[in-house]
Design a protein around this motif. Sequence first.
Motif, mmCIF file in Angstrom:
data_model
loop_
_atom_site.group_PDB
_atom_site.id
_atom_site.type_symbol
_atom_site.label_atom_id
_atom_site.label_comp_id
_atom_site.label_asym_id
_atom_site.label_seq_id
_atom_site.Cartn_x
_atom_site.Cartn_y
_atom_site.Cartn_z
ATOM 1 N N PHE A 73 15.910 -4.860 -50.188
ATOM 2 C CA PHE A 73 15.995 -4.996 -51.644
ATOM 3 C C PHE A 73 15.578 -6.392 -52.092
ATOM 4 C CE2 PHE A 73 18.352 -6.383 -55.391
ATOM 5 C CZ PHE A 73 18.026 -5.400 -56.308
ATOM 6 N N LEU A 89 12.175 -7.493 -54.091
ATOM 7 C CA LEU A 89 12.338 -8.166 -55.380
ATOM 8 C C LEU A 89 11.627 -9.512 -55.376
ATOM 9 C CD1 LEU A 89 13.653 -8.148 -58.188
ATOM 10 C CD2 LEU A 89 15.676 -9.191 -57.147
ATOM 11 N N SER A 90 11.710 -10.238 -54.274
ATOM 12 C CA SER A 90 11.054 -11.532 -54.166
ATOM 13 C C SER A 90 9.551 -11.410 -54.334
ATOM 14 C CB SER A 90 11.382 -12.165 -52.803
ATOM 15 O OG SER A 90 10.717 -13.393 -52.647
ATOM 16 N N MET A 129 7.968 -9.025 -55.869
ATOM 17 C CA MET A 129 7.721 -8.633 -57.263
ATOM 18 C C MET A 129 7.742 -9.853 -58.181
ATOM 19 S SD MET A 129 9.937 -5.154 -57.790
ATOM 20 C CE MET A 129 9.601 -3.643 -56.877
ATOM 21 N N ILE A 130 8.750 -10.681 -58.036
ATOM 22 C CA ILE A 130 8.883 -11.853 -58.903
ATOM 23 C C ILE A 130 7.715 -12.817 -58.692
ATOM 24 C CG2 ILE A 130 10.265 -13.922 -59.363
ATOM 25 C CD1 ILE A 130 12.756 -12.210 -58.691
ATOM 26 N N GLY A 174 5.581 -4.347 -53.453
ATOM 27 C CA GLY A 174 6.166 -5.390 -54.298
ATOM 28 C C GLY A 174 5.137 -6.091 -55.168
ATOM 29 N N GLY A 193 5.020 -5.814 -59.236
ATOM 30 C CA GLY A 193 5.260 -7.083 -59.931
ATOM 31 C C GLY A 193 4.043 -7.561 -60.694
ATOM 32 N N ILE A 230 9.652 0.365 -61.089
ATOM 33 C CA ILE A 230 10.334 -0.757 -60.441
ATOM 34 C C ILE A 230 11.813 -0.446 -60.243
ATOM 35 C CG2 ILE A 230 11.133 -3.130 -60.812
ATOM 36 C CD1 ILE A 230 8.372 -3.703 -62.055
ATOM 37 N N LEU A 256 13.357 -0.165 -56.513
ATOM 38 C CA LEU A 256 14.428 -1.085 -56.141
ATOM 39 C C LEU A 256 15.741 -0.330 -55.906
ATOM 40 C CD1 LEU A 256 13.809 -4.138 -58.518
ATOM 41 C CD2 LEU A 256 13.539 -4.071 -56.032
ATOM 42 N N ARG A 278 17.813 -0.393 -52.521
ATOM 43 C CA ARG A 278 19.206 -0.842 -52.540
ATOM 44 C C ARG A 278 20.123 0.188 -51.890
ATOM 45 N NH1 ARG A 278 22.359 -5.305 -52.607
ATOM 46 N NH2 ARG A 278 24.295 -4.962 -53.739
#
Length: 269
Positions: A131, A135-136, A138-139, A218, A222, A249, A253, A257
């Motif tokens: 997760f 997320l990393s 994506m950001i 990702g 993102g 997204i 995610l 998760r």
Amino acid sequence: MTAFWGEVVGTMILIILGGGVCAGTALKKSFAQNSGWIVITMGWGLAVAVAAYSVGRISGAHLNPALTLALAAAGKFPWAQVPSYIAGQMLGAFLGAIVVYLHYLPHWAETEDAGTKLGVFSTGPAVSYTFANLLSEMIGTFILVLGILAIGANKFADGLNPFIVGFLIVSIGLSLGGTTGYAINPARDLGPRIAHFLLPIAGKGSSNWGYAWIPVVGPILGGMLGGLFYKAVFEHQITVGLWYVLAAIVIVLGIARVAGVKPVSGQVN
């Protein structure tokens, strides 16, 4: 030169210089060994700048499927050209990885750790948690696309834009890259990972395919969010695509998760 070959050559240059700095700092008996994260991020930033200067006038120097898809989603690039651009980027990344392998040919046998060798070609998480790793990426890619569009909206001296984008890459690497090695580019990770799988690298070990989907999915999600966010916030044009991407997204995610799968750790380079 066509746009397709522009993306091939540009992405190949990107990986030769970017993968090259990873090899130089990681492989044993290299004069650059253990130079550290600052050197790696600077190397990648300069790699992007040089590649963009090389083919920007030919293809626009996307060099990244996530950027190509983001621009198409935001209505700034024709969807009809997306497949050829992505094919060129993948081919260029694969070829660039082969050049890095050949350049550092005697150093593979000198380096015992298989994870270090894989880190020359592809990224891996500092802490293995699907997760957070997803997320990393994506950001990081959200900031990449948002930053590129914002830089493009400003007036600079002729020819300065690629240099500024290079510093954007350095900034992302310094601030956000320590978690997953900041692939922020599916071709940058997948093309060299395939090369790692196929090349006769001494003691190379696994190509870590269990993690390989994260630096693909990702960055794509993102990046598309970054393009659509820019269009909505800076250009005041909210499209239905924004809601589709946001929904995708949340779903991806959410699955990551709930599944709670922790991929195999890899060297961060």
